[in-house]
Design a protein around this motif. Structure first.
Motif, short mmCIF file in Angstrom:
data_model
loop_
_atom_site.label_atom_id
_atom_site.label_comp_id
_atom_site.label_asym_id
_atom_site.label_seq_id
_atom_site.Cartn_x
_atom_site.Cartn_y
_atom_site.Cartn_z
N LEU A 116 6.21 -2.94 12.79
CA LEU A 116 6.06 -3.38 11.41
C LEU A 116 7.38 -2.59 10.83
O LEU A 116 7.26 -2.79 9.45
CB LEU A 116 4.79 -2.65 10.90
N ARG A 117 8.41 -2.47 11.29
CA ARG A 117 9.51 -1.83 10.66
C ARG A 117 10.09 -2.43 9.58
O ARG A 117 10.25 -1.90 8.41
CB ARG A 117 10.82 -1.69 11.55
N ARG A 118 10.07 -3.88 9.41
CA ARG A 118 10.64 -4.70 8.42
C ARG A 118 9.63 -4.76 7.24
O ARG A 118 9.93 -5.06 5.98
CB ARG A 118 10.84 -6.00 8.68
N ARG A 119 8.44 -4.30 7.43
CA ARG A 119 7.38 -4.18 6.43
C ARG A 119 7.11 -2.91 5.88
O ARG A 119 5.99 -2.49 5.28
CB ARG A 119 6.11 -5.06 7.00
N ILE A 120 7.79 -1.98 6.45
CA ILE A 120 7.70 -0.44 5.93
C ILE A 120 8.89 0.30 5.41
O ILE A 120 10.12 -0.15 5.73
CB ILE A 120 7.48 0.64 7.39
N PHE A 121 8.91 0.58 4.03
CA PHE A 121 9.95 0.98 3.27
C PHE A 121 10.00 2.58 2.99
O PHE A 121 8.82 3.00 2.39
CB PHE A 121 9.93 0.22 1.92
N LEU A 122 10.52 3.27 3.94
CA LEU A 122 10.67 4.67 3.82
C LEU A 122 11.16 4.99 2.65
O LEU A 122 12.43 4.63 2.39
CB LEU A 122 11.19 5.42 5.21
N VAL A 123 10.98 6.25 1.89
CA VAL A 123 11.43 6.57 0.80
C VAL A 123 11.76 8.09 0.85
O VAL A 123 10.61 8.86 1.00
CB VAL A 123 10.91 6.26 -0.50
N ASN A 124 12.79 8.61 0.65
CA ASN A 124 13.09 10.06 0.80
C ASN A 124 14.24 10.52 0.19
O ASN A 124 14.69 9.65 -0.86
CB ASN A 124 13.26 10.50 2.22
N GLY A 125 14.74 11.81 -0.04
CA GLY A 125 15.68 12.18 -0.71
C GLY A 125 16.11 13.67 -0.54
O GLY A 125 15.37 14.52 0.54
N VAL A 126 17.01 14.16 -1.17
CA VAL A 126 17.36 15.44 -0.87
C VAL A 126 16.94 16.44 -1.90
O VAL A 126 16.95 17.83 -1.95
CB VAL A 126 18.93 15.81 -0.83
N ILE B 265 4.09 -1.48 3.57
CA ILE B 265 3.74 -0.10 3.24
C ILE B 265 5.06 0.64 2.63
O ILE B 265 5.97 0.39 3.25
CB ILE B 265 3.47 0.55 4.64
N LEU B 266 4.77 1.26 1.48
CA LEU B 266 5.82 1.93 0.92
C LEU B 266 5.49 3.34 1.23
O LEU B 266 4.39 4.02 0.67
CB LEU B 266 5.90 1.94 -0.63
N CYS B 267 6.24 4.11 2.18
CA CYS B 267 6.15 5.44 2.44
C CYS B 267 6.84 6.37 1.78
O CYS B 267 7.92 6.60 2.00
CB CYS B 267 6.12 5.48 4.10
N VAL C 267 0.89 -1.12 0.07
CA VAL C 267 0.02 -0.08 0.05
C VAL C 267 0.93 1.27 -0.05
O VAL C 267 1.82 1.30 0.79
CB VAL C 267 -0.86 -0.02 1.27
N VAL C 268 0.59 2.25 -0.98
CA VAL C 268 1.40 3.18 -1.09
C VAL C 268 0.91 4.45 -0.28
O VAL C 268 -0.36 4.72 -0.55
CB VAL C 268 1.47 3.74 -2.26
N LEU C 269 1.51 5.27 0.66
CA LEU C 269 1.55 6.15 1.60
C LEU C 269 2.20 7.36 0.97
O LEU C 269 3.41 7.17 1.30
CB LEU C 269 1.35 6.09 2.90
N ASN C 270 1.81 8.45 0.63
CA ASN C 270 2.59 9.71 0.17
C ASN C 270 2.19 10.82 1.05
O ASN C 270 1.18 11.33 0.99
CB ASN C 270 2.42 9.96 -1.47
N THR C 271 3.19 11.17 2.09
CA THR C 271 2.71 12.00 3.06
C THR C 271 4.07 13.07 3.54
O THR C 271 5.16 12.19 3.57
CB THR C 271 2.22 11.48 4.35
N PRO C 272 3.89 14.38 3.26
CA PRO C 272 2.96 15.09 2.65
C PRO C 272 2.53 14.54 1.06
O PRO C 272 3.32 14.30 0.26
CB PRO C 272 3.44 16.52 2.41
N ASN C 273 1.40 14.72 0.75
CA ASN C 273 0.97 14.05 -0.50
C ASN C 273 1.00 15.21 -1.83
O ASN C 273 0.98 16.50 -1.84
CB ASN C 273 -0.55 13.77 -0.61
N ASN C 274 1.57 14.66 -3.00
CA ASN C 274 1.59 15.32 -4.15
C ASN C 274 0.33 14.42 -4.97
O ASN C 274 0.47 13.54 -5.40
CB ASN C 274 2.80 15.15 -4.99
N PRO C 275 -0.75 15.12 -5.24
CA PRO C 275 -0.89 16.72 -5.41
C PRO C 275 -1.40 17.43 -4.49
O PRO C 275 -1.76 18.75 -4.70
CB PRO C 275 -1.63 16.69 -6.80
#
Length: 409
Positions: free
Chosen positions: A235-245, A209-211, A176-184
């Motif tokens: 649930l840490r092993r089932r949560i993939f956090l994605v971020n960047g600069v 969960i893909l965050c 399940v994809v969660l985009n927070t803050p969300n675009n758009p």
């Protein structure tokens, strides 16, 4: 005589029929066409900060070049960058990630794509709340998965609810994809909202969960923006956090993103990257270290400016009859309900039946460019960016007001 068959170009693979060009890229091409024709355009489509990369970040890149840090690195990033990412994640989430739980790529976008490539088998399902970032469904599809779109509502703040998530999950659900803050939309999930969603996921061990948290530093409420792994560390092993600069530090062109999750997933992403791009740019990684290890002065200053622009755009759009903007809690976009304008007639007699036609009317009559809501899985709306100067925002609002006044309803 040359055999014609020897001149045949390679045929596109079947998978290419499943993926479309990015709507953002398509709109950017349209803008360039208008500009080449000498027409003034006001692009409320900008998906990147209009600020320059901070000087200390640029200096770190220059120093890396002079020091000869221009060779291949590990597919998952330099030790210095992994350390900086680990420290940043600890500050935000309270979770301490080991080096093998971190992956680095050529932007957050690449890491999301590789995460899907690494985990999706043919027919696996990915739940994508709508409105969604334009690339999620195509990324899922081209990797053999099936995007399951779940429509959110304005009444719920354009956020996925636990009941909606529970109903959407099947035996084939992988993410399940969660985009927070969300675009758009600019929606930000609160801790209680994330807790409700993670409670549902906890009951389904095959779901992860893909965050996507790429806009988390650009927010207009409590800091830091709540993260799913903070409210559900089990649930840490089932949560993939994605971020960047890219967004927080105005570094879109530097192409550095990072992910944090299960070691097995990060290893798989690293393997895919080693066979595709080998590694992220060494110089960009040095710049990213300086960004993540630096102070908050740049972020605080730019968020203050974004706040002023947000208020200017929201108030201006709200004053136009037929437009209903939602004030974003994060990011630099305003989500606008334009459904009241559907069915309107242009001066040339054309009836507007879609938000794409409305966007075309705006472009033709005032030079204002927006991205239509159907690109985000939510027809009848459009997205407007405020990553522009206040002067341009003011001109664009005036232009939109003129365009709307031309419509007969």
């Amino acid at each position: 005589m040359t055999n014609p068959t020897t001149l045949r170009a390679p045929a596109p693979a079947e998978r290419m029929s499943r993926v479309k060009e990015s709507p953002s890229s398509r709109v950017a091409d349209r803008v360039r066409e208008f500009q080449a024709a000498g027409r003034k355009v006001l692009p409320l489509t900008i998906g990147e900060p209009d600020f320059d990369t901070p000087d200390h970040v640029k200096e770190a890149a220059i120093a890396a070049i002079r020091a000869g840090e221009t060779k291949y690195t590990s597919a998952n990033g330099t030790p210095a960058l992994q350390k900086a990412i680990t420290a940043r994640l600890l500050r935000k989430t309270g979770q301490s990630y080991a080096g093998d739980e971190i992956c680095v790529g050529g932007g957050a976008k690449q890491l999301i794509f590789l995460a899907f490539m690494a985990t999706l088998d043919e027919g696996d399902e990915v739940i994508v709340p709508a409105p969604y970032w334009v690339s999620y469904p195509d990324m899922v599809t081209v990797n053999g998965g099936r995007p399951v779109t779940v429509a959110t509502t304005a009444d719920e703040g354009y956020k996925l609810t636990p009941d909606q998530l529970r109903e959407a999950i099947t035996d084939r659900t992988t993410w399940v994809v969660l985009n927070t803050p969300n675009n758009p939309t600019g929606a930000v999930y609160s801790e209680s909202e994330l807790r409700g969603l993670t409670d549902v996921v906890r009951a389904h061990p095959h779901v992860s969960i893909l965050c996507d948290e790429i806009y988390d530093e650009i927010n207009y409420g409590a800091r830091p923006v709540p993260s799913a792994v903070t409210v559900a560390p089990d649930l840490r092993r089932r949560i993939f956090l994605v971020n960047g600069v890219s967004k927080a530090y105005a570094m879109t062109g530097w192409r550095i993103g990072y992910g944090a999750g299960a070691a097995g997933l990060c290893a798989a992403i690293g393997t895919l990257q080693s066979q595709s791009s080998s590694c992220p740019s060494s110089v960009s990684q040095a710049a990213a270290v300086a960004a993540l290890d630096g102070g908050r002065e740049f972020i605080d200053r730019t968020v203050g400016i974004y706040t002023e622009r947000r208020d200017l755009l929201v108030s201006g759009l709200a004053a136009i009859d037929g437009l209903r903007p939602t004030a974003p809690e994060g990011g630099f976009y305003v989500w606008v309900d334009a459904s009241a304008l559907m069915g309107s007639v242009t001066p040339s007699g054309k009836r507007i039946t879609t938000d794409a036609e409305l966007a075309e009317h705006f472009l033709d009559t005032s030079g204002v460019v927006v991205i239509s809501g159907d690109s985000y899985g939510c027809p009848g709306h459009f997205r407007a960016s405020f990553a522009l100067s206040s002067e341009i925002i003011g001109e664009a609002v005036a232009g939109l007001a003129r365009s709307v006044e031309l419509l007969r309803r």
